[in-house]
Each structure stands twice: as C-alpha cells, then as structure tokens.
Design an enzyme around this catalytic site. Structure first.
Site, PDB file in Angstrom:
ATOM      1  N   GLU A   1       0.977  -3.378  -6.135  1.00 60.76           N
ATOM      2  CA  GLU A   1       1.899  -2.564  -5.352  1.00 60.76           C
ATOM      3  C   GLU A   1       2.631  -3.454  -4.367  1.00 60.76           C
ATOM      4  O   GLU A   1       2.259  -4.617  -4.162  1.00 60.76           O
ATOM      5  CB  GLU A   1       1.152  -1.463  -4.595  1.00 60.76           C
ATOM      6  CG  GLU A   1       0.152  -1.991  -3.567  1.00 60.76           C
ATOM      7  CD  GLU A   1      -0.631  -0.896  -2.890  1.00 60.76           C
ATOM      8  OE1 GLU A   1      -0.344   0.287  -3.155  1.00 60.76           O
ATOM      9  OE2 GLU A   1      -1.524  -1.205  -2.088  1.00 60.76           O
TER      10      GLU A   1
ATOM     11  N   LYS B   1       3.830   4.192  -6.945  1.00 55.97           N
ATOM     12  CA  LYS B   1       3.216   3.119  -7.721  1.00 55.97           C
ATOM     13  C   LYS B   1       3.585   3.231  -9.195  1.00 55.97           C
ATOM     14  O   LYS B   1       3.676   2.223  -9.904  1.00 55.97           O
ATOM     15  CB  LYS B   1       1.697   3.145  -7.529  1.00 55.97           C
ATOM     16  CG  LYS B   1       1.247   2.792  -6.118  1.00 55.97           C
ATOM     17  CD  LYS B   1      -0.260   2.725  -6.037  1.00 55.97           C
ATOM     18  CE  LYS B   1      -0.711   2.330  -4.636  1.00 55.97           C
ATOM     19  NZ  LYS B   1      -0.392   3.337  -3.634  1.00 55.97           N
TER      20      LYS B   1
ATOM     21  N   GLU C   1       1.337  -7.228  -3.571  1.00 54.22           N
ATOM     22  CA  GLU C   1      -0.091  -7.351  -3.841  1.00 54.22           C
ATOM     23  C   GLU C   1      -0.341  -7.508  -5.337  1.00 54.22           C
ATOM     24  O   GLU C   1       0.286  -6.833  -6.165  1.00 54.22           O
ATOM     25  CB  GLU C   1      -0.835  -6.135  -3.304  1.00 54.22           C
ATOM     26  CG  GLU C   1      -0.629  -5.941  -1.810  1.00 54.22           C
ATOM     27  CD  GLU C   1      -1.641  -4.986  -1.196  1.00 54.22           C
ATOM     28  OE1 GLU C   1      -2.359  -4.301  -1.955  1.00 54.22           O
ATOM     29  OE2 GLU C   1      -1.723  -4.942   0.042  1.00 54.22           O
TER      30      GLU C   1
ATOM     31  N   ASN D   1       3.753  -3.337  -0.356  1.00 53.24           N
ATOM     32  CA  ASN D   1       3.702  -2.653   0.935  1.00 53.24           C
ATOM     33  C   ASN D   1       4.994  -2.940   1.681  1.00 53.24           C
ATOM     34  O   ASN D   1       5.248  -4.075   2.092  1.00 53.24           O
ATOM     35  CB  ASN D   1       2.504  -3.113   1.758  1.00 53.24           C
ATOM     36  CG  ASN D   1       1.187  -2.733   1.093  1.00 53.24           C
ATOM     37  OD1 ASN D   1       0.352  -3.573   0.827  1.00 53.24           O
ATOM     38  ND2 ASN D   1       1.000  -1.453   0.818  1.00 53.24           N
TER      39      ASN D   1
ATOM     40  N   GLU E   1      -5.471   3.057 -14.174  1.00 47.61           N
ATOM     41  CA  GLU E   1      -5.186   1.758 -14.745  1.00 47.61           C
ATOM     42  C   GLU E   1      -6.520   1.076 -15.037  1.00 47.61           C
ATOM     43  O   GLU E   1      -7.550   1.445 -14.455  1.00 47.61           O
ATOM     44  CB  GLU E   1      -4.327   0.905 -13.805  1.00 47.61           C
ATOM     45  CG  GLU E   1      -4.991   0.527 -12.511  1.00 47.61           C
ATOM     46  CD  GLU E   1      -4.050  -0.211 -11.564  1.00 47.61           C
ATOM     47  OE1 GLU E   1      -2.825  -0.139 -11.751  1.00 47.61           O
ATOM     48  OE2 GLU E   1      -4.558  -0.851 -10.621  1.00 47.61           O
TER      49      GLU E   1
ATOM     50  N   ARG F   1       6.259  -2.801   4.541  1.00 39.81           N
ATOM     51  CA  ARG F   1       6.012  -2.751   5.982  1.00 39.81           C
ATOM     52  C   ARG F   1       5.270  -4.016   6.384  1.00 39.81           C
ATOM     53  O   ARG F   1       4.944  -4.863   5.544  1.00 39.81           O
ATOM     54  CB  ARG F   1       5.144  -1.540   6.318  1.00 39.81           C
ATOM     55  CG  ARG F   1       3.855  -1.496   5.488  1.00 39.81           C
ATOM     56  CD  ARG F   1       2.902  -0.415   5.937  1.00 39.81           C
ATOM     57  NE  ARG F   1       1.811  -0.186   5.005  1.00 39.81           N
ATOM     58  CZ  ARG F   1       0.731  -0.935   4.893  1.00 39.81           C
ATOM     59  NH1 ARG F   1       0.601  -2.025   5.631  1.00 39.81           N
ATOM     60  NH2 ARG F   1      -0.225  -0.632   4.025  1.00 39.81           N
TER      61      ARG F   1
END
Length: 655
Positions: free
Chosen positions: A279, A116, A266, A281, A191, A283
C-alpha cells in the site's frame, strides 16, 4: 507563506508539527476534545479550539468542525498529521475549497491510493510487483493461508489471517466490522499471506515540479496485531542492489498517481530479495523520525515548503549517516493478548534525551511523546504513549542505546510494553537482523512478555517498598524522633507488609533492633540505607539502590535490574469488593460492541462472550470455565475497568 497552521490531530504528532512551526516562525492552532482538554498539544499551541465530545467521530473526524476552527482562528493552512482524516480525500478537497493550504498530497492521489484494491491494480499497470488479489468468497484450499485486509485505512485495523476455509467467513466478518468501525468502510479483500515476509517501506518526497526523492528504506517487520512496534533504517536485510530496486519501485508508484508531498510506499519482501507492493500511505508516517535522523532532513518542514510550491533541490537527497531505530511505547499489557491499558500516568520520564521532536545534533537519544507526568491515558484514542528513537554510527550501538534508554525510564501508572521492548532488543535473532513479521508468532510471549525483574528482584523491590514505608511512618511520629532506634516499651514484634505483583503475593516482615532495622527471611542481605525515596540494599557484597515512589493505588520501585509495580494488599478487605467465581470483569474501560451469548446459554471455557472496543481496537472477552452464562451488559453500553460483564455460573443438575 503560511502564517498560521491548524493541526487537525492530537497528541504526539501535533506536538511534533508544532516544534517545526516554532522553528519556521509559524503560529499554531490546536484542536482538542473533552478528553484532551489538558493534553500536551493543547498547551504547546498558540491557540486551541474546543471540539465538544470525546470520541473521534464527534471530534477529530468532523471535517466541518476542523475547517470552522481554521476560519475562527484565521489559520491559512491545515496539516492533518497521521491517522484520523489524514488520508481522507474528501477532507483534503474541502480544505482546498475553503481557500486554505492543504499540507498533503493532491486529493486525487489520496483517493486512488486510499483503496487498496484500486491502488494494487494501478501499481500492477505501472510495473510495480504486487500480490494477487483474492475475492474472499473464491478462496480455495491451495491459496491458504490468506490475509484479510480492509480496503480503506491501515495501521493493522481490519486485518486478520485465515488459515482454513472453515474460519474464513468469521475472519472476514470480524475484519469487516473492525474496518467499518475504524474507517467507515467495511470493504475487505484477501491476498496470499507470506508467513516469513519482511515489511519494508520507502520514504518519498515529491514536489509539484516533477522531482521525486526516495529517502531509503525502513525495516518495520517487528509487529503485533499487524501493527509496527520497532522501525529502523537502514534495513539489515537490504543490500545496495535491492535498495536501488526498492527505491525505483517507490518512485514509480508515486509518479503513477502524480504524487506531491511526503509519503511512504510499503512492500512485503522475502529473504530471497523479492518484494511486492502492499500500500501507499499518503501522509507522514509514525516512524518518520528514523529517516530524519539518518538524512538530517526535517520532513515536516519539507511538507510545508512543498505545499507552498517550493522545489526539491536538484542535486538530490542528502547522503545517509549512521543507523536509527525507533520503539513505540504503548499503554498495553503484552502478556494478556496485548490488552490496552488506560489510566493515570503518575510519572513519565526518560533519561535526558538529546532532542525532543528533533534530530539530535550528533548521535544520541530522541523522544517524541504526547504525554507527560500527571496525564491521563484515555480509552478513546490510540494506545501509543511515545516514540523512543536512537541514532548511532551503527546498528549495534543504536540497539544498545535504545535498550538502555527504555530500561532507565520511569514509567509509573499504566502498564506498558517497555519490558517486552527491552527483551526484544536483546534477543539474538533481532540483533542478528534475522527476523520477519512472524517473530512473535514463532517465539511466543511466555518469555518475551515476562517482566525484566526476576522473582528475586521483585522480592527485593517489595522489601525496598516496605523500608520506604517504615521510613515515612517513623518521620510522622515526632515524639520518637530523639529516641534510639531500638527503644521500645513492649517486646519487639515484626511488622508485616503484603504486596501483590500480578498474581503473586509477597510478604515482607521487618523489625527494629539494637543494630537498626532488620528484614526477616533474607539471607546475606544488609540494609545499607533507607529513606522515603531511596533504599540501598547489599546482597553478598553487591549493592543496589532502589528508587521508590508511593502513590494512592500502588508503589513503583525502579532499579538497574528492572521496574516493579506493587499493589498493597489490604489486611482487612471490603467484602463488597469480592466477586463470585466465574465473574468476568472489564479489563479496561470501553464500549460493548457485540454479545456472543445470551442469558442462560451453556458455554465452554474459551468461548467468546462479549466484544469490547477500546483504543480503536476490538477485544474479545471469553468464558474462563464451563457453565451457564449470565450476561450483565448490553450492546452500546460504556463500561469502566473492573465492571462486571458476565458471570459463568457452575452448571447444576437441572441445567
């Protein structure tokens, strides 16, 4: 072409991939641990390979065993599903190096987006809005609250909120420990934490010929412990202009890393329409069915086609149709800090779905489940039992259908979050689309996690259980079969049954009379009919039918007003089963990972004593009173549900 596909995963996602493989004529291979030997995904595969052991580290996280399983079964491709090794670049490269087709993005893209910290810097360079990254040791008062996040992995693990500098070190340590356990990497960062943020994500598909599709957004703001439990598309907060910006940012993010395959970008969004990259993903996502419903695409099929080099159609993605919403049904107890539950699923049935692991032909219900009636829920894996999905012309109808389907399901055995999901779906704030990631924090669980069945309904369910028992007992006594129902050779004495519903005890008394069976203490109630499985009661002219299922350890009663699980109270309890005051029992099977007190320590009510790891999460066992701690376990010990973990003894004058 792919002739035989090995799915390096388990449960619901393995079953989902197998369904598409059957449609495409692809032979399938499952892998399974000791705990999964009788699992649904093992039965649905053409071939299954045993991975000795129970824990993920022994089985589903062993890249060498998975590739060897593919070789042994002559598989020519591997699909990682989600979780486990699905976002592990080393595994992806090992699959490719073994001469197998990897059904996923390039290893370089996985590696880049897997951190990240690195990915946020790359997104910033690509012009995608990001939140400022903060070093935990450098956080200041004016930057609070902050979100501590694991650099590797996701799913809410290794993620915690710190609201003061005093609590930040412990929060960082806890998040780091959970991240190391879940992903093998303890790296965390901070964050800014947006209290009223919305979690919005965009599904993408990208081929190796330079075409990238953005398949609209999904709303994922209803979360517990930073894990999603409700997902829907489209988002009730996103207008066409914001959708265009979101999809543009998602495509830019994918192209920045040369992404190929299915993935999700996201974002954290504000009500003002601003959004920030969280982030990517790399997948398939748990919530992909809602996108499949509104687009008509089979995302697994497209993963397979893209892995073989097939291009996406040049005319762009299909138009979107209607609204789809998904609820994640978990084996957990929301009323007790979302505590996961494990054990036997006596009955696990939903109203007849229009589809399983597939888009309904037209608007309707879809159920993706990795469990069936009779299965056992293990503590070694995630607590999700099923995904219940509805697709309808509009959001209101999708919500109504989903609440109805969940309410009508027969879920006997482990405690689930079903009642909370139904209450949430009926909540006026949710129905209005005016919610965010702090929904549970603002509304609390006192009402949301309470049973759908009111105390009066619970009492009627207990009466139904007692009548069911009476019907069973009467049929067992063959000599009385031909006698009038009120015949006795001794004066009538009420029969008494006692049941526990949580911490409440319900006593039911009934007796046989000339007019039939009568319940004591119920005003305006008439027994219309009763048998071992069905009981019909009438209160003030309103009839309700109760479905009764009796198991060795409980009685489960379902009716239109809710479902109730009753535990029989033994009239003559075993003294050996009684525990001294202050005894702390394991709420679920698990592994002791940390001790926060030692024998003889003085502790206060609420002090953490022991940390258990179960179902991939850490759970703290705290003192229930002031006193002196007696610790009964050691770090690394496996414990069963109900095992004695510690005793907080009352302080004496000497102590």
């Amino acid at each position: 072409m792919i002739r035989r596909l090995l799915v390096a995963n388990r449960g619901e996602i393995a079953c989902r991939i197998f369904r598409t493989c059957r449609d495409l004529g692809i032979s399938t291979v499952a892998v399974f641990s000791d705990a999964d030997a009788a699992a649904a995904h093992v039965e649905q595969a053409d071939t299954a390979v045993w991975l000795p052991g129970n824990t993920p580290a022994e089985t589903y996280l062993r890249a060498d065993l998975l590739i060897e399983a593919a070789r042994r079964t002559d598989a020519d491709a591997i699909h990682p599903g989600y979780g486990f090794l699905s976002e592990n670049a080393e595994f992806a490269q090992a699959v490719i190096d073994a001469g197998l087709t990897w059904v996923g993005p390039p290893p370089a893209a996985i590696e880049t987006m897997g951190s990240k910290i690195r990915s946020k810097k790359l997104m910033d360079d690509a012009g995608v809005p990001v939140l400022t990254e903060l070093e935990p040791a450098a956080v200041t008062d004016d930057q609070l609250p902050v979100l501590v996040k694991a650099s590797a992995g996701g799913g809410g693990r290794g993620m915690r909120v710190a609201r003061s500098l005093a609590e930040l070190p412990d929060t960082v340590a806890a998040a780091s420990s959970e991240a190391a356990s879940a992903f093998g990497d303890p790296t965390v960062f901070c964050e800014p934490y947006l209290e009223r943020g919305r979690h919005i994500e965009v599904q993408i598909l990208a081929d190796e010929h330079g075409t990238t599709w953005a398949l609209g957004e999904r709303e994922c703001s209803i979360q517990r412990r930073h894990q999603k439990i409700i997902e829907e598309t489209p988002s009730p907060m996103v207008d066409p202009e914001m959708r265009e910006r979101l999809c543009g940012a998602a495509v830019a993010a994918a192209e920045a890393v040369g992404y190929v395959g299915a993935g999700t970008v996201e974002f954290l969004a504000t009500e003002a329409g601003r959004f920030y990259f969280l982030e990517m993903n790399t997948r398939l996502q748990v919530e992909h069915p809602v996108t499949e419903c509104v687009t008509g695409l089979d995302l697994v099929a497209w993963q397979l086609r893209i892995a073989l080099g097939e291009p996406l159609p040049q005319d762009g993605p299909p138009p979107f149709d209607g609204h789809s919403i998904e609820a994640r049904l978990y084996a957990e107890d929301p009323a007790h800090d979302w505590q996961p539950t494990a054990g036997h699923l006596h009955r696990f049935e939903f109203p007849s779905p229009a589809a399983c692991f597939d888009r309904p032909q037209r608007y309707g219900l879809r159920v993706d489940a990795g469990y069936r009636s009779g299965d056992t829920v293990s503590t070694h894996y995630d607590a999700m039992l099923a995904k219940v999905i509805t697709w309808a012309p509009n959001r209101g109808e999708a919500i109504a259908r989903l609440a109805g389907a969940l309410g009508e399901a027969h879920l006997h055995g482990v405690t689930t979050n079903r009642d909370l999901l139904v209450r949430l779906l009926h909540h006026e704030e949710f129905r209005a689309g005016d919610f965010d990631t702090s929904f549970f924090g603002r509304h609390g669980l006192e009402t949301l996690a309470s049973p759908l069945a009111t105390p009066e309904v619970q009492r009627l369910c207990a009466a139904a259980a007692a009548l069911s028992d009476a019907a069973v007992n009467r049929t067992k006594v063959a000599d009385l079969a031909g006698l009038p129902s009120a015949w006795r050779n001794v004066p009538a004495v009420p029969q008494r049954k006692e049941y526990a519903v949580g911490a409440t005890t319900i006593a039911i008394e009934y007796q046989w009379t000339r007019g039939g069976i009568q319940l004591e203490g119920f005003d305006r109630l008439r027994v219309v009919d009763f048998g071992p499985a069905l009981v019909t009661l009438e209160v003030d002219g309103l009839r309700t039918t109760f479905t009764v299922a009796t198991y060795p350890d409980r009685v489960c009663v379902d009716c239109s007003a809710g479902a109730v699980t009753l535990e029989r109270i033994n009239r003559f309890p075993d003294p050996a089963e009684q525990h001294a005051a202050g005894t702390l029992l394991a709420p679920m099977p698990g592994t002791v990972t940390a001790l926060h007190a030692a024998d003889g320590d003085a502790v206060s009510n609420g002090d953490p004593l022991i940390t258990l790891e179960a179902m991939k999460m850490h759970h703290t066992i705290s003192a229930s009173d002031d006193g002196i701690a007696e610790i009964k376990v050691v770090v690394g010990q496996q414990v069963d549900a109900g095992a004695i973990l510690a005793i907080v003894a009352e302080r004496t004058d000497e102590s």
